[in-house]
Write a protein that holds these residues in place. Sequence first.
Motif, PDB file in Angstrom:
ATOM      1  N   GLN A  36      -6.254   4.909 -17.018  1.00  0.00           N
ATOM      2  CA  GLN A  36      -5.213   5.684 -16.075  1.00  0.00           C
ATOM      3  C   GLN A  36      -5.618   6.463 -15.169  1.00  0.00           C
ATOM      4  O   GLN A  36      -5.970   7.839 -15.591  1.00  0.00           O
ATOM      5  CB  GLN A  36      -4.086   6.244 -17.265  1.00  0.00           C
ATOM      6  N   VAL A  37      -5.852   6.174 -13.973  1.00  0.00           N
ATOM      7  CA  VAL A  37      -6.346   7.184 -13.061  1.00  0.00           C
ATOM      8  C   VAL A  37      -5.378   7.201 -12.030  1.00  0.00           C
ATOM      9  O   VAL A  37      -4.617   6.298 -11.664  1.00  0.00           O
ATOM     10  CB  VAL A  37      -7.865   6.654 -12.595  1.00  0.00           C
ATOM     11  N   ALA A  38      -5.396   8.287 -10.914  1.00  0.00           N
ATOM     12  CA  ALA A  38      -4.739   8.387  -9.765  1.00  0.00           C
ATOM     13  C   ALA A  38      -5.247   7.526  -8.621  1.00  0.00           C
ATOM     14  O   ALA A  38      -6.399   7.525  -8.293  1.00  0.00           O
ATOM     15  CB  ALA A  38      -4.764   9.615  -9.109  1.00  0.00           C
ATOM     16  N   LYS A  39      -4.643   6.466  -8.461  1.00  0.00           N
ATOM     17  CA  LYS A  39      -5.349   5.432  -7.453  1.00  0.00           C
ATOM     18  C   LYS A  39      -3.996   4.708  -6.535  1.00  0.00           C
ATOM     19  O   LYS A  39      -2.984   4.243  -7.453  1.00  0.00           O
ATOM     20  CB  LYS A  39      -6.095   4.327  -8.182  1.00  0.00           C
ATOM     21  N   SER A  40      -4.383   4.408  -5.369  1.00  0.00           N
ATOM     22  CA  SER A  40      -3.506   3.871  -4.555  1.00  0.00           C
ATOM     23  C   SER A  40      -3.761   2.402  -4.202  1.00  0.00           C
ATOM     24  O   SER A  40      -4.946   2.128  -3.540  1.00  0.00           O
ATOM     25  CB  SER A  40      -3.263   4.352  -3.255  1.00  0.00           C
ATOM     26  N   ARG A  41      -3.082   1.319  -4.699  1.00  0.00           N
ATOM     27  CA  ARG A  41      -3.493  -0.019  -4.544  1.00  0.00           C
ATOM     28  C   ARG A  41      -3.361  -0.369  -3.050  1.00  0.00           C
ATOM     29  O   ARG A  41      -4.016  -1.599  -2.670  1.00  0.00           O
ATOM     30  CB  ARG A  41      -2.823  -1.057  -5.458  1.00  0.00           C
ATOM     31  N   GLU A  42      -2.619   0.383  -2.380  1.00  0.00           N
ATOM     32  CA  GLU A  42      -2.509   0.096  -0.848  1.00  0.00           C
ATOM     33  C   GLU A  42      -3.546   0.402   0.172  1.00  0.00           C
ATOM     34  O   GLU A  42      -3.801  -0.030   1.185  1.00  0.00           O
ATOM     35  CB  GLU A  42      -1.099   0.681  -0.325  1.00  0.00           C
ATOM     36  N   ILE A  47      -7.427  -0.604   4.608  1.00  0.00           N
ATOM     37  CA  ILE A  47      -8.749  -0.184   5.375  1.00  0.00           C
ATOM     38  C   ILE A  47      -9.475  -1.506   5.585  1.00  0.00           C
ATOM     39  O   ILE A  47     -10.073  -1.574   6.720  1.00  0.00           O
ATOM     40  CB  ILE A  47      -9.631   0.703   4.511  1.00  0.00           C
ATOM     41  N   VAL A  48      -9.255  -2.351   4.797  1.00  0.00           N
ATOM     42  CA  VAL A  48      -9.869  -3.748   5.104  1.00  0.00           C
ATOM     43  C   VAL A  48      -9.343  -4.191   6.389  1.00  0.00           C
ATOM     44  O   VAL A  48     -10.097  -4.953   7.132  1.00  0.00           O
ATOM     45  CB  VAL A  48     -10.030  -4.493   3.688  1.00  0.00           C
ATOM     46  N   LEU A  49      -8.117  -4.234   6.070  1.00  0.00           N
ATOM     47  CA  LEU A  49      -7.463  -4.956   7.389  1.00  0.00           C
ATOM     48  C   LEU A  49      -7.745  -4.561   8.668  1.00  0.00           C
ATOM     49  O   LEU A  49      -8.103  -5.082   9.776  1.00  0.00           O
ATOM     50  CB  LEU A  49      -5.900  -5.036   7.284  1.00  0.00           C
ATOM     51  N   THR A  50      -7.975  -3.055   8.843  1.00  0.00           N
ATOM     52  CA  THR A  50      -8.118  -2.580   9.968  1.00  0.00           C
ATOM     53  C   THR A  50      -9.666  -2.546  10.243  1.00  0.00           C
ATOM     54  O   THR A  50      -9.990  -3.119  11.695  1.00  0.00           O
ATOM     55  CB  THR A  50      -7.902  -1.125   9.869  1.00  0.00           C
ATOM     56  N   SER A  51     -10.337  -2.815   9.401  1.00  0.00           N
ATOM     57  CA  SER A  51     -11.944  -2.888   9.696  1.00  0.00           C
ATOM     58  C   SER A  51     -12.151  -4.271  10.111  1.00  0.00           C
ATOM     59  O   SER A  51     -13.096  -4.530  11.011  1.00  0.00           O
ATOM     60  CB  SER A  51     -12.650  -2.473   8.259  1.00  0.00           C
ATOM     61  N   PHE A  52     -11.435  -5.010   9.478  1.00  0.00           N
ATOM     62  CA  PHE A  52     -11.513  -6.417   9.956  1.00  0.00           C
ATOM     63  C   PHE A  52     -11.238  -6.791  11.277  1.00  0.00           C
ATOM     64  O   PHE A  52     -12.160  -7.407  11.942  1.00  0.00           O
ATOM     65  CB  PHE A  52     -10.604  -7.569   8.997  1.00  0.00           C
ATOM     66  N   PHE A  53     -10.212  -6.055  11.765  1.00  0.00           N
ATOM     67  CA  PHE A  53      -9.920  -6.392  13.294  1.00  0.00           C
ATOM     68  C   PHE A  53     -10.795  -5.643  14.193  1.00  0.00           C
ATOM     69  O   PHE A  53     -11.006  -6.170  15.427  1.00  0.00           O
ATOM     70  CB  PHE A  53      -8.260  -6.028  13.648  1.00  0.00           C
ATOM     71  N   PHE A  54     -11.266  -4.611  13.919  1.00  0.00           N
ATOM     72  CA  PHE A  54     -12.070  -3.664  14.552  1.00  0.00           C
ATOM     73  C   PHE A  54     -13.548  -4.565  14.587  1.00  0.00           C
ATOM     74  O   PHE A  54     -14.287  -4.578  15.592  1.00  0.00           O
ATOM     75  CB  PHE A  54     -12.502  -2.450  13.974  1.00  0.00           C
ATOM     76  N   LEU A  55     -13.887  -5.221  13.638  1.00  0.00           N
ATOM     77  CA  LEU A  55     -15.026  -6.066  13.453  1.00  0.00           C
ATOM     78  C   LEU A  55     -14.879  -7.327  14.562  1.00  0.00           C
ATOM     79  O   LEU A  55     -15.873  -7.480  15.103  1.00  0.00           O
ATOM     80  CB  LEU A  55     -15.328  -6.599  12.079  1.00  0.00           C
ATOM     81  N   LEU A  56     -13.578  -7.920  14.386  1.00  0.00           N
ATOM     82  CA  LEU A  56     -13.511  -8.996  15.653  1.00  0.00           C
ATOM     83  C   LEU A  56     -13.581  -8.567  16.696  1.00  0.00           C
ATOM     84  O   LEU A  56     -14.271  -9.317  17.729  1.00  0.00           O
ATOM     85  CB  LEU A  56     -11.882  -9.426  15.374  1.00  0.00           C
ATOM     86  N   THR A  57     -13.058  -7.307  17.241  1.00  0.00           N
ATOM     87  CA  THR A  57     -13.392  -6.826  18.684  1.00  0.00           C
ATOM     88  C   THR A  57     -14.931  -6.748  19.016  1.00  0.00           C
ATOM     89  O   THR A  57     -15.449  -6.715  19.991  1.00  0.00           O
ATOM     90  CB  THR A  57     -12.839  -5.586  18.599  1.00  0.00           C
ATOM     91  N   ASN A 118     -12.398   2.198  -3.959  1.00  0.00           N
ATOM     92  CA  ASN A 118     -12.289   2.390  -5.276  1.00  0.00           C
ATOM     93  C   ASN A 118     -13.246   3.521  -5.714  1.00  0.00           C
ATOM     94  O   ASN A 118     -12.808   4.293  -6.542  1.00  0.00           O
ATOM     95  CB  ASN A 118     -12.401   0.976  -5.984  1.00  0.00           C
ATOM     96  N   TYR A 119     -14.317   3.324  -5.425  1.00  0.00           N
ATOM     97  CA  TYR A 119     -15.297   4.394  -5.776  1.00  0.00           C
ATOM     98  C   TYR A 119     -14.825   5.850  -5.412  1.00  0.00           C
ATOM     99  O   TYR A 119     -14.911   6.858  -6.164  1.00  0.00           O
ATOM    100  CB  TYR A 119     -16.804   4.241  -5.459  1.00  0.00           C
ATOM    101  N   LEU A 120     -14.327   5.966  -4.337  1.00  0.00           N
ATOM    102  CA  LEU A 120     -14.006   7.171  -3.715  1.00  0.00           C
ATOM    103  C   LEU A 120     -12.707   7.730  -4.547  1.00  0.00           C
ATOM    104  O   LEU A 120     -12.421   8.957  -4.881  1.00  0.00           O
ATOM    105  CB  LEU A 120     -13.689   7.340  -2.312  1.00  0.00           C
ATOM    106  N   LEU A 217      -0.263   8.243   2.176  1.00  0.00           N
ATOM    107  CA  LEU A 217       0.900   9.087   1.598  1.00  0.00           C
ATOM    108  C   LEU A 217       1.235   8.369   0.369  1.00  0.00           C
ATOM    109  O   LEU A 217       1.466   9.355  -0.761  1.00  0.00           O
ATOM    110  CB  LEU A 217       2.443   8.729   2.474  1.00  0.00           C
ATOM    111  N   ASP A 218       0.785   7.145   0.092  1.00  0.00           N
ATOM    112  CA  ASP A 218       0.984   6.735  -1.348  1.00  0.00           C
ATOM    113  C   ASP A 218       0.052   7.302  -2.373  1.00  0.00           C
ATOM    114  O   ASP A 218       0.414   7.490  -3.384  1.00  0.00           O
ATOM    115  CB  ASP A 218       0.751   5.032  -1.299  1.00  0.00           C
ATOM    116  N   TYR A 219      -1.110   7.361  -1.900  1.00  0.00           N
ATOM    117  CA  TYR A 219      -2.080   7.903  -2.620  1.00  0.00           C
ATOM    118  C   TYR A 219      -1.761   9.343  -3.178  1.00  0.00           C
ATOM    119  O   TYR A 219      -1.788   9.636  -4.309  1.00  0.00           O
ATOM    120  CB  TYR A 219      -3.550   8.089  -1.787  1.00  0.00           C
TER     121      TYR A 219
END
Length: 365
Positions: A36-42, A47-57, A118-120, A217-219
């Motif tokens: 039971q920890v404070a964690k946002s699944r979103e 971050i993965v989605l944003t980084s993926f498209f930056f990687l594509l560029t 997740n580690y952070l 905001l969700d976090y």
Amino acid sequence: MTQIRFHIPVDLQFFSGEKTEKPTPKKREDARKKGQVAKSRELSPAIVLTSFFFLLTMIGPSMFSTFQNIMRESLTTYTSWQLNEENLQVIVKAMTYEAIKIVGPVLGMVFLIAFAVNYLQVGWKISTETLQIKLEKLDPIKGAKRIFSMRSLVELLKSLLKISACMYVAYVILWNAKEQITQLSLLPLGSILSFTASEVTSLGIYIGLLLFILAILDYVYQRYEHEKNLRMSKQDIKDEHKQSEGDPLIKGKIRERQRSMALRRMMQELPKADVIITNPTHFAVAIRYDASAMSAPTVIAKGQDYLALKIREIAKKHRIVTMENKPLARALYSKVEIGQQIPEEMFKAVAEVLAYVYKLQGKVK
């Protein structure tokens, strides 16, 4: 007739169980062990989605070139080869290597970002508590309560907000490119693919950034909800303290038993005493000295009032010399514990007593 009223302040939290106190470190650690920890699944997907498209560029042209090479080799070279086991192995190895060059950076980036996010959020913690099968989760009544709970309503609103925001971003990007879209049919295939890739990449980056803001905001909300769920009432804190420190009644019984055992051991050692120094009625201290085993005389028993009387009775039974010395008896009782040697400042007084006792008994030590 005048009524007298007494106003006594009473903390109603002890009766209502209202949870208004901050959680203790033990409560936080217990919750963490249960997963039971404070964690946002979103946060991680955003971050993965944003980084993926930056990687594509950055490496998109290289990935596309590799894909073209695979198609070219497949259509021009491999189709002319004879189909046998040796050639098939060469084709599979070559295709696998080229495919790894395309998807390897993407998969590596996804793994590293997911692990780092997740580690952070929760640190290094592996818990199997949430994976355990619990029969109460199969209870339909509790399940219905979870479905129609405030948390489920909040999750529904979050999902609707994300969908609406993403649709709005997509609408704005496509609306700004409406003129180019209407002219796509007039462009060559290469230009169409280039335009589509550019727009899709822009759409992915903007949606990823939007989801990242919503995930932050969700976090914040998840931390607030986590802290709220961990709150304790004053009675909870009191019970936790009692569990960690031990029940006072049980501790009292343990101390009583320890005193009883210590008293029995003391009475068993008492017959070995050389002399009993008394007050004469309030205090009694038993002294023993063995030159071969002790560097100084040692107190092996002491007592006050009733216990002092018992010591004198046992001394009389075992014919142990009893001497009255009020100042010495008080000093020994208050300053020397059972099993401890006589302090240096009392050496002379105790030595005189022992010398007198040995003289009476005709001993030489």
